[in-house]
Enzyme design. Structure first.
Site, PDB file in Angstrom:
ATOM      1  N   PHE A 102      72.897 -53.379  21.994  1.00  0.00           N
ATOM      2  CA  PHE A 102      73.878 -53.980  21.103  1.00  0.00           C
ATOM      3  C   PHE A 102      73.728 -55.497  21.005  1.00  0.00           C
ATOM      4  O   PHE A 102      74.451 -56.143  20.279  1.00  0.00           O
ATOM      5  CB  PHE A 102      75.294 -53.649  21.569  1.00  0.00           C
TER       6      PHE A 102
ATOM      7  N   ASP B  47      77.070 -44.017  25.951  1.00  0.00           N
ATOM      8  CA  ASP B  47      75.841 -44.643  26.448  1.00  0.00           C
ATOM      9  C   ASP B  47      75.989 -45.010  27.919  1.00  0.00           C
ATOM     10  O   ASP B  47      75.672 -46.112  28.345  1.00  0.00           O
ATOM     11  CB  ASP B  47      75.491 -45.877  25.618  1.00  0.00           C
TER      12      ASP B  47
END
Ligand SMILES: *[C@@H]1O[C@H](CO)[C@@H](O)[C@H](O)[C@H]1NC(C)=O
Ligand SMILES: *[C@@H]1O[C@H](CO)[C@@H](O)[C@H](O)[C@H]1NC(C)=O
Ligand SMILES: *[C@@H]1O[C@H](CO)[C@@H](O)[C@H](O)[C@H]1NC(C)=O
Ligand SMILES: *[C@@H]1O[C@H](CO)[C@@H](O)[C@H](O)[C@H]1NC(C)=O
Ligand SMILES: *[C@@H]1O[C@H](CO)[C@@H](O)[C@H](O)[C@H]1NC(C)=O
Length: 860
Positions: free
Chosen positions: A552, A666
């Site tokens: 990210f 995740d």
């Protein structure tokens, strides 16, 4: 004595000057002038006569860059600070033969020595003869007649074509003689002077003010000049050293500042991130000190509170409607998106309307306003009263007793209110008589109107009191539950004043809004950090400050002004969410507080940048210790078991205990952070909501997650649920027990990954072999066996066979519970190219997801 000294110095100076003049032609010492016969070549520079500015060829990209520019910089400042660039969009090649020359008729031409092409030339209106180009002491590079003693009639000057910097004496804005509206435009990047997206430019319509735009979009405006300062820059105060000037007449509309101490330098620029900054050079410290910048806070953002809304950083929420107005879009407003603004309760009827007084205001956008500098206050008021389309009025000049008139006949956009001590000015706003507020003698309501007002005021007071009581009760009853948040609040209180400007206190605020079907009575105000603070705290996101890089974005360590260490996650730009959507998501995530979750301290949204600020954890991530041969022995069995149980509790909280279900999607060793006592804390939770939409259960086309931790149904079909997190948890448990990564683990005999290997040993009854040898003694055999069994139960192929987290926590914690026998696990192998199918004989099923081959295996 002193006089003698001076005289002596003076003589010596004259003498030196004489020698200098004499030697100049011989030594080719720097001069400040070029002539048609003496062009400037790449290894020469011009230096202004006071030695302050230097003009020459330079490479902003560093010594190895082959992009050359001609520019002006401060001669004495080591760290080259360019204030003007000629060929900003057209770099020269590195050829040594490039020259800057002036033609006989007075045009400056910059020629690339390699191609022979001209990459830049000055605009010429009237040809002339006998011209020179000179770098003046002000930093202005001018073309003038050679024997022009007044030095006023320039044929061309660099001050008319600013790049990103405004110098003292340089004017921003419109000039009737040249027809130019001079602006400053950011560099593309710190090393590329080509025009970037951000421009600071005066809009000359209505009452002029300066706008900072990103391409076409307005980001910030200065507020109109009110005779003393810009109405939106209360901190603008002339001193003995610096003064500001604004011209507004038929010849010019311009802004300028001047510096009255030759030893100090000051410059105003638009940086490549779209921040307007004033720097001042402090010679004793040899640094550029940032003196001022904008936009500074949320209220500086043009669209923050919309039409008829008022922004005020001292209240929470920061947007309010003018009296007599209500939010246009109540839901968005409650979610702290004020950009839709406010609408009137009661229609105006022109005849009986009154004017409310708003004090300490940044005036609304004056682009469409009417201005008359010669009217007085009374004339202004009566003009507005008479004309039904007049929405608001005020003085255009507030110095003295006030003079001039500005009238708004359109919507009032981008208002903000300052604290009384800060500045701003009075604004008179037209309202229906029933909405008039008695204050300062403006407006003359009849007695019935007054009664109504008293009743209304009483109603409001009672309402507020009731609200307070309810709020207090709510607060007391929830107090224990929200201890975490209360702690945040008091901690922030303790920090310095300066940081409070950036770090607004977390607060619990009543809200009517429902989230995911649950009614929430509290909502967190998420502290907002300022981009420049974070840039400074991370040394401009330097590699040295980088802690790691994930799917990210990058994570940096930052040290805030008051010494607090935090981790800053700079999200990659493709998060796919708008700013408000993002903030709302974060407000939800910020409310999740648990001992085993990393605490979100705030966020930063600045143009395209989105950043999350987390608590900083000393021991970094689990994978950095667990999979490191030197460090893994730090994790004895007791610690590993604590980590497993901690992760389980954190995940259980996300799945069940929190007020809305969060599926992590995740979970992996690098997302488990360890504090100084090695307490595990789950990080990156909620990212799936930000990057992958806000579904809580279902099907997604975008698989976020890490192969190796993904359940088969998620990897293959994009089906996710709490059970896919349980699968990842199982993988993690087995990794912690074995000290081996699931992905990349390869056992020569079995061609199996970690799960296959664990399953095989389990079937053979030799699973104790799995235990990482670096765990050492002592360890509890029953705990180890229980962890392996729970791990295998969590990674079973069929999602419905896996326990939920509540059960998993119970299983881990109880000595006596008899656990079910695990069935065969689902496997996801790592990246595998199609041509290397050396494993394929062991697998029953192979499929491809998102170009990554995923294989399901039956280990029996
Ligand atoms: C700013 O001024 C330059 C000339 O110096 C001009 O080319 C550019 O178009 C101007 N930008 C805007 C946004 O007006
Ligand atoms: C001023 O702003 C208005 C509205 O955004 C725009 O139409 C106009 O072109 C601008 N004028 C200048 C001189 O930039
Ligand atoms: C100018 O600034 C310098 C350095 O700050 C200071 O020493 C000096 O007194 C100032 N001069 C005047 C005239 O204010
Ligand atoms: C009222 O104000 C509007 C907008 O400024 C203007 O167009 C109109 O002429 C004014 N009417 C009168 C009667 O002054
Ligand atoms: C503002 O008013 C003051 C005092 O009346 C006057 O001296 C000044 O020139 C005015 N400024 C402008 C820009 O009109």
């Amino acid at each position: 004595m002193i006089n003698n000294n001076k005289e002596y110095c003076f003589h010596q100076f004259c003498f030196l000057l004489l020698i200098f003049q004499f030697l100049r032609p011989i030594l080719a010492l720097p001069t400040d002038t070029i002539t048609p016969t003496q062009p400037l070549t790449k290894d020469q520079t011009l230096v202004s006569s006071d030695q302050l500015f230097e003009l020459g060829f330079f490479t902003p990209g560093g010594a190895n860059s082959d992009k050359w520019y001609v520019g002006i910089w401060y001669k004495e400042i080591q760290d080259r600070t360019a204030v003007w660039v000629a060929n900003r969009a057209n770099p020269l090649s590195s050829s040594a033969k490039s020259v800057l020359k002036i033609t006989e008729t007075g045009t400056l031409i910059l020629t690339d020595g390699q191609t022979g092409n001209s990459v830049w030339s000055s605009e010429q209106k009237t040809p002339a003869t006998n011209v020179v180009a000179q770098l003046l002491e002000s930093g202005n590079f001018v073309v003038r007649p050679e024997n022009d003693e007044t030095k006023q009639s320039y044929l061309w000057q660099s001050f008319d074509y600013p790049t990103d910097t405004l110098l003292p004496g340089m004017r921003l804005g419109w000039d009737s003689k040249t027809g130019l509206n001079r602006n400053i435009t950011s560099w593309k990047t710190p090393t590329d002077p080509a025009p970037g997206d951000y421009t600071f430019k005066i809009n000359t319509s209505g009452l002029p003010e300066i706008f900072l735009t990103n391409k076409q979009e307005i980001m910030y405006r200065s507020g109109a000049w009110n005779g003393i300062r810009f109405s939106g820059v209360p901190e603008m105060k002339p001193t003995e050293i610096i003064t500001f000037e604004f011209q507004f007449n038929s010849d010019e509309i311009s802004y300028m500042f001047e510096l009255h101490n030759k030893t100090l330098y000051s410059r105003l620029l638009v940086n490549h991130n779209g921040l307007l900054e004033r720097y001042t050079w402090i010679p004793t410290n040899s640094i550029w000190n940032r003196f001022w910048y904008a936009p500074k806070d949320q209220c500086d953002s043009y669209t923050e509170c919309g039409v008829s809304g008022i922004c005020d950083t001292n209240i929470s929420p920061i947007c309010k409607c003018m009296v007599g107005y209500k939010p246009k879009n109540q839901i968005a407003w409650d979610l702290r998106d004020g950009s839709d603004g406010c609408v009137r309760f009661h229609k105006l009827d022109c005849e009986t309307d009154e004017f409310n007084v708003l004090r300490n205001m940044k005036l609304p956008d004056t682009t469409w306003s009417f201005v008359d500098k010669n009217m007085n206050s009374d004339e202004c008021e009566s003009m507005c009263r008479k004309n039904c389309s007049c929405m608001a009025y005020t003085n255009s000049n507030i110095s003295g007793s006030g003079s001039g008139c500005v009238i708004w006949s359109s919507e009032l956009i981008d208002m903000r209110q300052y604290a009384a001590a800060e500045g701003g000015q009075v604004l008179y706003v037209r309202v229906s008589s029933s909405d008039a507020v008695q204050s300062g003698g403006v407006g003359s309501g009849n007695s019935s109107g007054k009664t109504k007002k008293v009743a209304m005021a009483a109603g409001i007071t009672v309402g507020i009191a009731l609200l307070l009581v309810v709020f207090t009760l709510c607060f007391l009853s929830k107090r224990r539950k929200y201890q975490g948040s209360i702690r945040t609040k008091s901690e922030n209180r303790g920090t310095s004043e300066r940081s409070q400007e950036f770090l607004m206190n977390a607060a619990i605020i009543p809200s009517k809004r429902e989230f995911s079907g649950e009614t929430s009575t509290e909502e967190f105000e998420l502290p907002l950090f300022d981009f420049s603070t974070l840039a400074m705290a991370t040394e401009n996101f330097s590699d040295a400050a980088k802690l790691g890089q994930g799917g990210f974005g990058c994570v940096y360590k930052a040290i805030l002004v008051e010494g607090q260490e935090v981790a800053v996650k700079r999200l990659s730009k493709n998060s796919g969410q708008g700013v408000e959507e993002f903030k709302n998501e974060l407000r939800l995530i910020a409310r999740l507080q648990h001992r085993n979750l990393v605490r979100l301290l705030g966020c930063c949204v600045d143009m395209e940048e989105k950043m999350l600020i987390y608590e900083y954890l000393e021991n970094k991530s689990l994978d950095s210790i667990l999979f490191n041969k030197q460090k893994s022995s730090l994790l004895d069995w007791q610690r590993r078991f604590n980590i497993i149980c901690g992760i389980a509790r954190g995940l259980l909280y996300l799945h069940q205990d929190s007020r809305f279900r969060i599926i992590h999607r995740d979970l992996k060793a690098s997302n488990i952070l360890l504090d100084k006592d090695l307490t595990p804390k789950i990080s990156d939770f909620g990212m799936a909501r930000i990057f992958g939409g806000d579904e809580t259960e279902g099907n997604t086309k975008r698989v976020v997650g890490t192969y190796g931790y993904m359940s088969p149904e998620y990897a293959m079909d994009g089906l996710f649920s709490v059970k896919s997190d349980v699968f990842s948890f199982g993988v993690l448990v087995l990794e912690i027990v074995t000290g081996k990564k699931n992905r990349g683990f390869y056992n020569q005999n079995n061609h199996l990954n970690l799960l296959g290997h664990a399953w095989r040993l389990w079937k053979d009854g030799t699973s104790l072999e799995l235990l990482d040898p670096s765990v050492g003694e002592p360890f509890s055999l029953s705990e180890v066996m229980r962890c392996i069994q729970v791990g295998l139960l969590c990674v079973q192929e069929q999602a419905e066979d896996r326990p939920n987290m509540a059960t998993a926590v119970l299983m881990l914690g109880s000595e006596s519970a008899s656990l079910p026998q695990p069935k065969n696990p689902g496997f996801c192998l790592g990246r595998r190219t199609l041509d290397s199918d050396s494993y394929s004989t062991n697998y029953e099923e192979t499929c491809t997801v998102n170009q990554v081959t995923v294989t399901a295996i039956d280990g029996r």
